[in-house]
Design an enzyme around this catalytic site. Structure first.
Site, PDB file in Angstrom:
ATOM      1  N   GLY A  47       0.846  -1.203   0.000  1.00  9.77           N
ATOM      2  CA  GLY A  47       0.000   0.000   0.000  1.00  9.77           C
ATOM      3  C   GLY A  47       0.875   1.244   0.000  1.00  9.77           C
ATOM      4  N   SER A  48       1.849   1.259  -0.919  1.00 12.00           N
ATOM      5  CA  SER A  48       2.944   2.237  -0.885  1.00 12.00           C
ATOM      6  C   SER A  48       2.697   3.505  -1.689  1.00 12.00           C
ATOM      7  CB  SER A  48       4.201   1.564  -1.459  1.00 12.00           C
ATOM      8  OG  SER A  48       3.908   1.070  -2.765  1.00 12.00           O
ATOM      9  N   SER A  49       1.578   3.595  -2.404  1.00 12.47           N
ATOM     10  CA  SER A  49       1.461   4.635  -3.430  1.00 12.47           C
ATOM     11  C   SER A  49       0.763   5.909  -2.989  1.00 12.47           C
ATOM     12  CB  SER A  49       0.717   4.063  -4.638  1.00 12.47           C
ATOM     13  OG  SER A  49      -0.572   3.657  -4.242  1.00 12.47           O
ATOM     14  N   GLY A  51      -1.309   8.126   0.622  1.00 13.72           N
ATOM     15  CA  GLY A  51      -1.667   8.199   2.039  1.00 13.72           C
ATOM     16  C   GLY A  51      -0.511   7.831   2.962  1.00 13.72           C
ATOM     17  N   GLU A  74      -2.635   0.352  -8.853  1.00 11.72           N
ATOM     18  CA  GLU A  74      -2.820   1.648  -9.508  1.00 11.72           C
ATOM     19  C   GLU A  74      -2.929   1.458 -11.021  1.00 11.72           C
ATOM     20  OE1 GLU A  74      -3.390   4.207  -7.751  1.00 11.72           O
ATOM     21  OE2 GLU A  74      -2.632   3.585  -5.795  1.00 11.72           O
ATOM     22  N   ALA A 111      -2.130  -7.038  -4.174  1.00 11.17           N
ATOM     23  CA  ALA A 111      -1.368  -7.529  -3.011  1.00 11.17           C
ATOM     24  C   ALA A 111      -2.024  -8.744  -2.364  1.00 11.17           C
ATOM     25  CB  ALA A 111      -1.241  -6.409  -1.974  1.00 11.17           C
ATOM     26  N   TYR A 225      -6.939   2.601  12.824  1.00 12.39           N
ATOM     27  CA  TYR A 225      -7.502   3.822  13.383  1.00 12.39           C
ATOM     28  C   TYR A 225      -8.505   3.447  14.457  1.00 12.39           C
ATOM     29  CZ  TYR A 225      -9.769   8.382  13.659  1.00 12.39           C
ATOM     30  OH  TYR A 225     -10.272   9.583  14.109  1.00 12.39           O
ATOM     31  N   TYR A 235     -17.076   4.303  13.129  1.00 15.86           N
ATOM     32  CA  TYR A 235     -15.766   3.665  12.982  1.00 15.86           C
ATOM     33  C   TYR A 235     -15.593   2.510  13.958  1.00 15.86           C
ATOM     34  CZ  TYR A 235     -11.244   3.337  10.865  1.00 15.86           C
ATOM     35  OH  TYR A 235     -10.182   2.869  10.153  1.00 15.86           O
ATOM     36  N   LYS A 244     -10.706  -3.864  12.028  1.00 16.12           N
ATOM     37  CA  LYS A 244      -9.493  -3.398  12.704  1.00 16.12           C
ATOM     38  C   LYS A 244      -9.226  -4.215  13.974  1.00 16.12           C
ATOM     39  CE  LYS A 244      -8.272  -0.090   9.816  1.00 16.12           C
ATOM     40  NZ  LYS A 244      -7.151  -0.315   8.880  1.00 16.12           N
TER      41      LYS A 244
END
Ligand code: NAI
Ligand code: NA
Length: 397
Positions: A47-49, A51, A74, A111, A225, A235, A244
Protein backbone atom coordinates in the site's frame (compact mmCIF):
# COMPACT_ATOMS: atom_id res chain seq x y z
CA UNK A 1 -4.29 18.31 -22.49
CA UNK A 2 -5.24 20.65 -19.65
CA UNK A 3 -6.31 18.71 -16.57
CA UNK A 4 -8.92 20.20 -14.26
CA UNK A 5 -10.21 18.71 -11.02
CA UNK A 6 -13.46 16.78 -11.24
CA UNK A 7 -15.02 15.47 -8.07
CA UNK A 8 -17.90 13.21 -7.21
CA UNK A 9 -18.70 13.49 -3.49
CA UNK A 10 -15.53 12.30 -1.74
CA UNK A 11 -14.05 10.82 -4.91
CA UNK A 12 -11.66 12.56 -7.27
CA UNK A 13 -12.30 11.59 -10.88
CA UNK A 14 -9.15 13.28 -12.20
CA UNK A 15 -5.68 13.98 -10.87
CA UNK A 16 -2.70 15.99 -11.95
CA UNK A 17 0.63 14.20 -12.69
CA UNK A 18 2.73 17.35 -12.33
CA UNK A 19 0.96 18.15 -9.08
CA UNK A 20 1.71 14.61 -7.86
CA UNK A 21 5.39 15.41 -8.24
CA UNK A 22 4.94 18.45 -6.03
CA UNK A 23 2.92 16.38 -3.53
CA UNK A 24 5.79 13.90 -3.19
CA UNK A 25 8.49 16.57 -3.26
CA UNK A 26 7.01 18.46 -0.32
CA UNK A 27 7.00 15.30 1.78
CA UNK A 28 10.61 14.57 0.82
CA UNK A 29 11.58 18.16 1.68
CA UNK A 30 10.02 17.77 5.11
CA UNK A 31 12.00 14.60 5.84
CA UNK A 32 15.21 16.19 4.60
CA UNK A 33 14.65 19.17 6.91
CA UNK A 34 14.72 16.75 9.88
CA UNK A 35 17.65 14.79 11.35
CA UNK A 36 18.57 11.50 9.69
CA UNK A 37 17.85 8.39 11.77
CA UNK A 38 19.04 4.83 12.16
CA UNK A 39 16.34 2.59 10.78
CA UNK A 40 15.81 -0.47 8.64
CA UNK A 41 17.86 -0.97 5.50
CA UNK A 42 15.47 -3.14 3.45
CA UNK A 43 11.76 -2.48 3.57
CA UNK A 44 8.60 -3.84 1.98
CA UNK A 45 5.57 -1.55 1.97
CA UNK A 46 2.17 -2.95 1.05
CA UNK A 47 0.00 0.00 0.00
CA UNK A 48 2.94 2.24 -0.88
CA UNK A 49 1.46 4.64 -3.43
CA UNK A 50 -0.62 7.07 -1.41
CA UNK A 51 -1.67 8.20 2.04
CA UNK A 52 0.11 6.70 5.00
CA UNK A 53 2.01 4.02 3.06
CA UNK A 54 3.60 6.58 0.74
CA UNK A 55 4.55 8.87 3.63
CA UNK A 56 6.15 5.92 5.43
CA UNK A 57 8.17 5.04 2.37
CA UNK A 58 9.36 8.63 2.00
CA UNK A 59 10.43 8.85 5.65
CA UNK A 60 12.29 5.53 5.53
CA UNK A 61 14.04 6.20 2.23
CA UNK A 62 15.00 9.84 2.70
CA UNK A 63 15.36 9.79 6.49
CA UNK A 64 16.99 6.40 7.10
CA UNK A 65 18.42 5.62 3.65
CA UNK A 66 16.29 2.48 3.31
CA UNK A 67 15.96 0.55 0.08
CA UNK A 68 12.25 0.04 -0.52
CA UNK A 69 9.92 -2.30 -2.35
CA UNK A 70 6.42 -0.92 -2.87
CA UNK A 71 3.26 -2.84 -3.69
CA UNK A 72 0.20 -0.91 -4.86
CA UNK A 73 -2.87 -1.22 -7.03
CA UNK A 74 -2.82 1.65 -9.51
CA UNK A 75 -3.57 2.44 -13.13
CA UNK A 76 -1.51 4.16 -15.83
CA UNK A 77 -2.64 6.24 -18.81
CA UNK A 78 -5.41 4.65 -20.87
CA UNK A 79 -6.45 6.68 -23.90
CA UNK A 80 -7.57 10.04 -22.55
CA UNK A 81 -7.62 8.77 -18.99
CA UNK A 82 -4.78 10.22 -17.00
CA UNK A 83 -4.14 7.24 -14.69
CA UNK A 84 -4.48 7.22 -10.91
CA UNK A 85 -2.90 9.59 -8.40
CA UNK A 86 -0.97 6.71 -6.80
CA UNK A 87 0.53 5.84 -10.17
CA UNK A 88 2.03 9.35 -10.50
CA UNK A 89 3.05 9.48 -6.85
CA UNK A 90 5.02 6.29 -7.37
CA UNK A 91 6.73 7.58 -10.49
CA UNK A 92 7.61 10.80 -8.66
CA UNK A 93 8.99 8.84 -5.71
CA UNK A 94 11.12 6.69 -8.02
CA UNK A 95 12.60 9.69 -9.80
CA UNK A 96 13.53 11.38 -6.54
CA UNK A 97 14.91 8.16 -5.02
CA UNK A 98 16.99 7.41 -8.08
CA UNK A 99 18.55 10.88 -7.97
CA UNK A 100 19.87 10.10 -4.49
CA UNK A 101 20.99 6.60 -5.35
CA UNK A 102 18.23 5.00 -3.26
CA UNK A 103 17.04 1.63 -4.54
CA UNK A 104 13.28 1.51 -5.11
CA UNK A 105 11.31 -1.23 -6.80
CA UNK A 106 7.56 -1.33 -7.46
CA UNK A 107 5.03 -4.06 -7.99
CA UNK A 108 1.76 -2.77 -9.35
CA UNK A 109 -1.04 -5.28 -8.92
CA UNK A 110 -3.11 -7.17 -6.38
CA UNK A 111 -1.37 -7.53 -3.01
CA UNK A 112 -4.03 -10.02 -1.93
CA UNK A 113 -2.99 -12.59 -4.54
CA UNK A 114 -0.45 -15.39 -4.02
CA UNK A 115 1.22 -14.50 -7.34
CA UNK A 116 2.12 -11.07 -5.98
CA UNK A 117 3.60 -12.60 -2.84
CA UNK A 118 5.63 -15.07 -4.93
CA UNK A 119 6.90 -12.33 -7.27
CA UNK A 120 7.99 -10.10 -4.39
CA UNK A 121 9.75 -12.96 -2.59
CA UNK A 122 11.56 -13.98 -5.76
CA UNK A 123 12.73 -10.40 -6.20
CA UNK A 124 13.92 -10.15 -2.58
CA UNK A 125 15.92 -13.35 -3.01
CA UNK A 126 17.43 -12.61 -6.38
CA UNK A 127 17.84 -8.84 -6.49
CA UNK A 128 17.28 -7.30 -3.07
CA UNK A 129 20.01 -8.91 -1.01
CA UNK A 130 17.90 -11.83 0.21
CA UNK A 131 16.19 -10.40 3.31
CA UNK A 132 13.93 -7.60 4.54
CA UNK A 133 14.02 -5.90 7.97
CA UNK A 134 10.56 -4.32 7.98
CA UNK A 135 7.13 -4.84 6.45
CA UNK A 136 4.59 -2.01 6.60
CA UNK A 137 1.00 -3.03 5.96
CA UNK A 138 -0.96 0.04 4.79
CA UNK A 139 -3.67 -1.29 2.53
CA UNK A 140 -7.06 0.32 2.14
CA UNK A 141 -9.28 -1.60 -0.23
CA UNK A 142 -12.95 -2.22 -0.94
CA UNK A 143 -12.54 -5.70 -2.38
CA UNK A 144 -10.42 -8.81 -1.87
CA UNK A 145 -10.38 -12.16 -3.56
CA UNK A 146 -9.38 -14.82 -1.06
CA UNK A 147 -6.48 -16.63 -2.74
CA UNK A 148 -7.35 -19.89 -1.01
CA UNK A 149 -11.05 -20.34 -1.85
CA UNK A 150 -11.23 -17.87 -4.77
CA UNK A 151 -14.25 -16.06 -3.30
CA UNK A 152 -14.39 -12.28 -3.82
CA UNK A 153 -15.40 -10.26 -0.75
CA UNK A 154 -16.54 -6.63 -0.73
CA UNK A 155 -16.16 -4.42 2.31
CA UNK A 156 -19.11 -2.31 3.44
CA UNK A 157 -18.72 0.96 5.33
CA UNK A 158 -21.65 0.40 7.66
CA UNK A 159 -22.75 0.50 11.25
CA UNK A 160 -23.09 -2.68 13.32
CA UNK A 161 -25.52 -1.22 15.85
CA UNK A 162 -28.21 1.03 14.38
CA UNK A 163 -28.78 3.46 11.50
CA UNK A 164 -26.50 6.41 12.10
CA UNK A 165 -27.36 9.81 10.72
CA UNK A 166 -24.89 12.64 11.01
CA UNK A 167 -23.31 15.53 9.19
CA UNK A 168 -20.50 15.23 6.70
CA UNK A 169 -18.74 17.44 4.16
CA UNK A 170 -19.36 16.99 0.48
CA UNK A 171 -16.19 18.31 -1.17
CA UNK A 172 -17.78 18.29 -4.60
CA UNK A 173 -20.69 20.54 -3.69
CA UNK A 174 -18.79 22.29 -0.87
CA UNK A 175 -21.68 21.81 1.51
CA UNK A 176 -22.26 20.20 4.87
CA UNK A 177 -25.02 17.64 4.56
CA UNK A 178 -26.69 14.86 6.47
CA UNK A 179 -25.61 11.36 5.66
CA UNK A 180 -26.96 8.07 6.91
CA UNK A 181 -24.97 4.95 7.50
CA UNK A 182 -27.14 1.87 7.45
CA UNK A 183 -26.74 -1.29 9.49
CA UNK A 184 -24.61 -4.09 8.08
CA UNK A 185 -25.89 -7.63 7.69
CA UNK A 186 -23.79 -10.36 9.35
CA UNK A 187 -22.47 -11.21 5.90
CA UNK A 188 -21.35 -7.64 5.30
CA UNK A 189 -19.50 -7.58 8.62
CA UNK A 190 -17.78 -10.83 7.74
CA UNK A 191 -16.85 -9.56 4.28
CA UNK A 192 -15.38 -6.33 5.65
CA UNK A 193 -13.24 -8.33 8.07
CA UNK A 194 -12.13 -10.51 5.15
CA UNK A 195 -11.03 -7.45 3.18
CA UNK A 196 -9.68 -5.10 5.88
CA UNK A 197 -8.84 -7.53 8.72
CA UNK A 198 -5.57 -9.29 9.39
CA UNK A 199 -5.84 -12.39 7.21
CA UNK A 200 -3.83 -11.07 4.28
CA UNK A 201 -1.17 -9.51 6.55
CA UNK A 202 -0.69 -12.96 8.11
CA UNK A 203 -0.52 -14.62 4.68
CA UNK A 204 2.25 -12.18 3.72
CA UNK A 205 4.28 -12.94 6.85
CA UNK A 206 3.80 -16.70 6.40
CA UNK A 207 4.88 -16.54 2.76
CA UNK A 208 7.92 -14.37 3.54
CA UNK A 209 8.89 -16.69 6.40
CA UNK A 210 8.55 -19.76 4.21
CA UNK A 211 10.59 -18.01 1.53
CA UNK A 212 13.37 -17.46 4.08
CA UNK A 213 13.55 -13.71 3.47
CA UNK A 214 12.96 -12.33 6.99
CA UNK A 215 16.00 -11.00 8.82
CA UNK A 216 16.87 -11.44 12.50
CA UNK A 217 15.06 -8.67 14.41
CA UNK A 218 12.47 -8.28 11.64
CA UNK A 219 9.57 -5.94 12.44
CA UNK A 220 6.13 -5.49 10.94
CA UNK A 221 3.59 -2.72 11.54
CA UNK A 222 0.00 -2.54 10.26
CA UNK A 223 -1.91 0.74 10.23
CA UNK A 224 -5.21 1.17 11.94
CA UNK A 225 -7.50 3.82 13.38
CA UNK A 226 -9.60 4.06 16.50
CA UNK A 227 -10.87 7.60 16.80
CA UNK A 228 -12.84 9.44 19.48
CA UNK A 229 -16.41 9.25 20.74
CA UNK A 230 -17.96 11.38 17.97
CA UNK A 231 -16.90 8.81 15.38
CA UNK A 232 -17.47 5.61 17.40
CA UNK A 233 -20.78 4.84 15.64
CA UNK A 234 -19.24 4.93 12.19
CA UNK A 235 -15.77 3.66 12.98
CA UNK A 236 -15.06 1.79 16.19
CA UNK A 237 -18.53 0.25 16.28
CA UNK A 238 -18.82 0.01 12.51
CA UNK A 239 -17.84 -2.77 10.12
CA UNK A 240 -14.43 -1.16 9.71
CA UNK A 241 -13.90 -1.30 13.49
CA UNK A 242 -14.65 -5.03 13.43
CA UNK A 243 -12.01 -5.47 10.73
CA UNK A 244 -9.49 -3.40 12.70
CA UNK A 245 -10.04 -5.54 15.81
CA UNK A 246 -9.22 -8.57 13.70
CA UNK A 247 -6.05 -6.78 12.57
CA UNK A 248 -5.11 -6.17 16.22
CA UNK A 249 -5.68 -9.80 17.10
CA UNK A 250 -3.47 -10.78 14.17
CA UNK A 251 -0.70 -8.53 15.46
CA UNK A 252 -0.59 -10.55 18.69
CA UNK A 253 -0.44 -13.84 16.82
CA UNK A 254 2.31 -12.54 14.54
CA UNK A 255 4.22 -11.00 17.43
CA UNK A 256 4.42 -14.34 19.27
CA UNK A 257 5.57 -16.09 16.12
CA UNK A 258 8.15 -13.47 15.12
CA UNK A 259 9.55 -13.07 18.61
CA UNK A 260 10.19 -16.78 18.90
CA UNK A 261 11.72 -17.31 15.49
CA UNK A 262 13.44 -14.00 14.63
CA UNK A 263 13.57 -12.05 17.86
CA UNK A 264 11.14 -9.89 15.88
CA UNK A 265 8.02 -7.81 16.56
CA UNK A 266 4.56 -7.14 15.14
CA UNK A 267 2.52 -4.07 15.98
CA UNK A 268 -0.64 -2.28 15.06
CA UNK A 269 -0.23 1.48 15.00
CA UNK A 270 -3.25 3.74 15.51
CA UNK A 271 -2.77 6.80 13.36
CA UNK A 272 -4.24 10.26 13.41
CA UNK A 273 -7.32 11.12 11.31
CA UNK A 274 -6.32 12.63 7.98
CA UNK A 275 -7.79 13.19 4.57
CA UNK A 276 -6.71 10.40 2.23
CA UNK A 277 -8.36 8.68 -0.70
CA UNK A 278 -9.65 6.05 1.72
CA UNK A 279 -10.89 8.31 4.52
CA UNK A 280 -12.59 10.90 2.29
CA UNK A 281 -15.36 8.44 1.46
CA UNK A 282 -16.18 7.48 5.06
CA UNK A 283 -19.46 9.19 6.05
CA UNK A 284 -19.15 11.85 8.81
CA UNK A 285 -15.34 11.49 8.88
CA UNK A 286 -14.47 14.54 6.70
CA UNK A 287 -16.36 16.92 8.98
CA UNK A 288 -14.69 15.42 12.03
CA UNK A 289 -11.31 15.86 10.33
CA UNK A 290 -12.02 19.50 9.46
CA UNK A 291 -12.98 20.28 13.08
CA UNK A 292 -9.99 18.36 14.41
CA UNK A 293 -7.59 20.27 12.14
CA UNK A 294 -8.98 23.54 13.43
CA UNK A 295 -8.31 22.56 17.04
CA UNK A 296 -4.94 20.91 16.45
CA UNK A 297 -3.65 23.77 14.30
CA UNK A 298 -4.65 26.30 16.96
CA UNK A 299 -2.73 24.30 19.52
CA UNK A 300 0.26 23.96 17.22
CA UNK A 301 0.11 20.16 17.22
CA UNK A 302 -1.40 19.46 13.82
CA UNK A 303 0.40 16.86 11.72
CA UNK A 304 -0.01 15.94 8.08
CA UNK A 305 0.61 12.46 6.73
CA UNK A 306 4.37 12.83 6.57
CA UNK A 307 4.82 14.42 10.01
CA UNK A 308 2.68 11.69 11.58
CA UNK A 309 4.59 8.83 9.98
CA UNK A 310 7.98 10.39 10.53
CA UNK A 311 7.20 10.70 14.25
CA UNK A 312 5.96 7.11 14.41
CA UNK A 313 9.18 5.83 12.84
CA UNK A 314 11.76 8.07 14.49
CA UNK A 315 10.24 8.20 17.98
CA UNK A 316 8.47 4.88 18.30
CA UNK A 317 9.33 2.04 15.89
CA UNK A 318 13.02 3.04 15.67
CA UNK A 319 13.22 5.43 18.60
CA UNK A 320 13.21 5.48 22.37
CA UNK A 321 9.86 7.16 23.01
CA UNK A 322 7.22 4.67 21.97
CA UNK A 323 3.70 5.44 23.12
CA UNK A 324 2.11 2.02 23.64
CA UNK A 325 -1.28 1.34 25.22
CA UNK A 326 -2.40 -1.54 27.43
CA UNK A 327 -3.44 -3.44 24.31
CA UNK A 328 0.11 -3.24 22.93
CA UNK A 329 -0.83 -0.76 20.19
CA UNK A 330 1.47 2.05 19.10
CA UNK A 331 -0.32 5.36 19.59
CA UNK A 332 0.91 8.17 17.32
CA UNK A 333 -2.73 9.30 17.54
CA UNK A 334 -1.95 10.41 21.11
CA UNK A 335 -2.14 14.13 20.25
CA UNK A 336 -5.48 13.73 18.45
CA UNK A 337 -6.86 11.84 21.43
CA UNK A 338 -5.72 14.34 24.07
CA UNK A 339 -8.59 15.26 26.40
CA UNK A 340 -8.35 18.99 25.74
CA UNK A 341 -8.34 18.40 21.98
CA UNK A 342 -11.38 16.14 22.06
CA UNK A 343 -13.29 18.43 24.43
CA UNK A 344 -12.86 21.29 21.97
CA UNK A 345 -13.77 19.13 18.98
CA UNK A 346 -16.93 18.00 20.79
CA UNK A 347 -17.88 21.59 21.58
CA UNK A 348 -17.48 22.52 17.91
CA UNK A 349 -19.36 19.39 16.86
CA UNK A 350 -22.36 20.60 18.90
CA UNK A 351 -22.19 24.04 17.30
CA UNK A 352 -21.51 23.23 13.67
CA UNK A 353 -24.24 23.93 11.10
CA UNK A 354 -24.45 23.97 7.30
CA UNK A 355 -24.23 27.78 7.55
CA UNK A 356 -21.17 28.09 9.80
CA UNK A 357 -19.08 25.00 8.99
CA UNK A 358 -16.67 26.86 6.72
CA UNK A 359 -15.88 29.34 9.49
CA UNK A 360 -15.76 27.19 12.60
CA UNK A 361 -13.93 24.23 11.09
CA UNK A 362 -10.69 24.17 9.12
CA UNK A 363 -12.71 23.45 6.01
CA UNK A 364 -10.18 25.23 3.81
CA UNK A 365 -7.31 23.16 5.19
CA UNK A 366 -9.13 19.85 4.91
CA UNK A 367 -10.25 20.63 1.39
CA UNK A 368 -6.78 21.71 0.35
CA UNK A 369 -5.35 18.48 1.71
CA UNK A 370 -7.98 16.51 -0.18
CA UNK A 371 -7.23 18.36 -3.42
CA UNK A 372 -3.48 17.96 -2.99
CA UNK A 373 -3.82 14.18 -2.69
CA UNK A 374 -4.84 14.39 -6.30
CA UNK A 375 -2.15 16.84 -7.35
CA UNK A 376 -4.38 19.96 -7.31
CA UNK A 377 -4.27 23.25 -5.41
CA UNK A 378 -0.50 23.68 -5.27
CA UNK A 379 0.31 27.36 -5.63
CA UNK A 380 3.48 26.63 -7.62
CA UNK A 381 1.96 24.32 -10.25
CA UNK A 382 0.57 25.84 -13.46
CA UNK A 383 -2.81 24.20 -13.96
CA UNK A 384 -3.47 25.96 -17.26
CA UNK A 385 -0.37 24.41 -18.83
CA UNK A 386 -0.74 21.64 -21.35
CA UNK A 387 0.11 18.18 -20.01
CA UNK A 388 1.59 15.92 -22.69
CA UNK A 389 -0.19 12.66 -21.97
CA UNK A 390 1.60 10.75 -24.73
CA UNK A 391 4.96 11.63 -23.18
CA UNK A 392 3.74 10.80 -19.68
CA UNK A 393 2.34 7.48 -20.89
CA UNK A 394 5.92 6.33 -21.51
CA UNK A 395 6.72 6.55 -17.79
CA UNK A 396 6.21 3.43 -15.68
CA UNK A 397 6.47 3.01 -11.88
P1 NAI B 1 -4.90 5.22 0.74
O1 NAI B 1 -6.13 4.94 -0.05
O2 NAI B 1 -4.23 6.52 0.57
O3 NAI B 1 -3.81 4.07 0.43
C1 NAI B 1 -4.17 2.74 0.19
C2 NAI B 1 -3.07 2.00 -0.51
O4 NAI B 1 -3.47 0.63 -0.71
C3 NAI B 1 -2.71 2.54 -1.90
O5 NAI B 1 -1.30 2.49 -2.05
C4 NAI B 1 -3.36 1.53 -2.84
O6 NAI B 1 -2.73 1.41 -4.11
C5 NAI B 1 -3.18 0.26 -2.05
N1 NAI B 1 -4.07 -0.83 -2.44
C6 NAI B 1 -5.43 -0.88 -2.37
N2 NAI B 1 -5.86 -2.09 -2.81
C7 NAI B 1 -4.77 -2.81 -3.16
C8 NAI B 1 -4.57 -4.12 -3.66
N3 NAI B 1 -5.57 -4.96 -3.89
N4 NAI B 1 -3.30 -4.51 -3.91
C9 NAI B 1 -2.25 -3.68 -3.70
N5 NAI B 1 -2.39 -2.44 -3.19
C10 NAI B 1 -3.64 -2.01 -2.94
O7 NAI B 1 -5.29 4.95 2.26
P2 NAI B 1 -4.70 5.38 3.69
O8 NAI B 1 -5.63 6.32 4.33
O9 NAI B 1 -3.26 5.70 3.60
O10 NAI B 1 -4.88 4.01 4.47
C11 NAI B 1 -3.85 3.11 4.73
C12 NAI B 1 -4.05 2.51 6.10
O11 NAI B 1 -3.98 3.55 7.08
C13 NAI B 1 -5.43 1.84 6.26
O12 NAI B 1 -5.27 0.66 7.00
C14 NAI B 1 -6.20 2.87 7.06
O13 NAI B 1 -7.21 2.29 7.83
C15 NAI B 1 -5.10 3.44 7.93
N6 NAI B 1 -5.43 4.73 8.54
C16 NAI B 1 -5.90 5.80 7.85
C17 NAI B 1 -6.28 6.96 8.51
C18 NAI B 1 -6.80 8.16 7.79
O14 NAI B 1 -7.31 9.06 8.44
N7 NAI B 1 -6.67 8.22 6.49
C19 NAI B 1 -6.18 7.07 9.97
C20 NAI B 1 -5.60 5.93 10.58
C21 NAI B 1 -5.27 4.81 9.89
NA1 NA C 1 -1.35 3.97 2.19
Amino acid sequence: MVIKPRLKGGLALTNHPIGAKEFVKRQIDYVKSQDKYEGPKKVLIIGSSSGYGLATRISLAFGAGAETIGVAFEKGVEGKRVGSAGWWNTIAFNEAAEKEGLVSKNFIGDAFSMEMKDDVIKFIKEEFGGKIDLLIYSLASAVRTDPIDGVTYRSALKSTTKDITGPTINFEKEVMEETTMGVATPDEIKSTVKVMGGEDWKLWIEALDKGGVLSEGFKTVAYSYLGPKVTYGIYKEGTIGAAKRDLEHTSDVLNDFLKEKYNGEAYVSLSKALMTKASAVIPIFPLYAALLYKVMKEKGIHEGTIEQKHRLLTQMVYGNNPVIDEERRLRPDNWEMREDVQAEVEALWDKVTPDNFKEISDYAGAREEFMQLNGFDFDNVDYDADVDLDELAKLKP
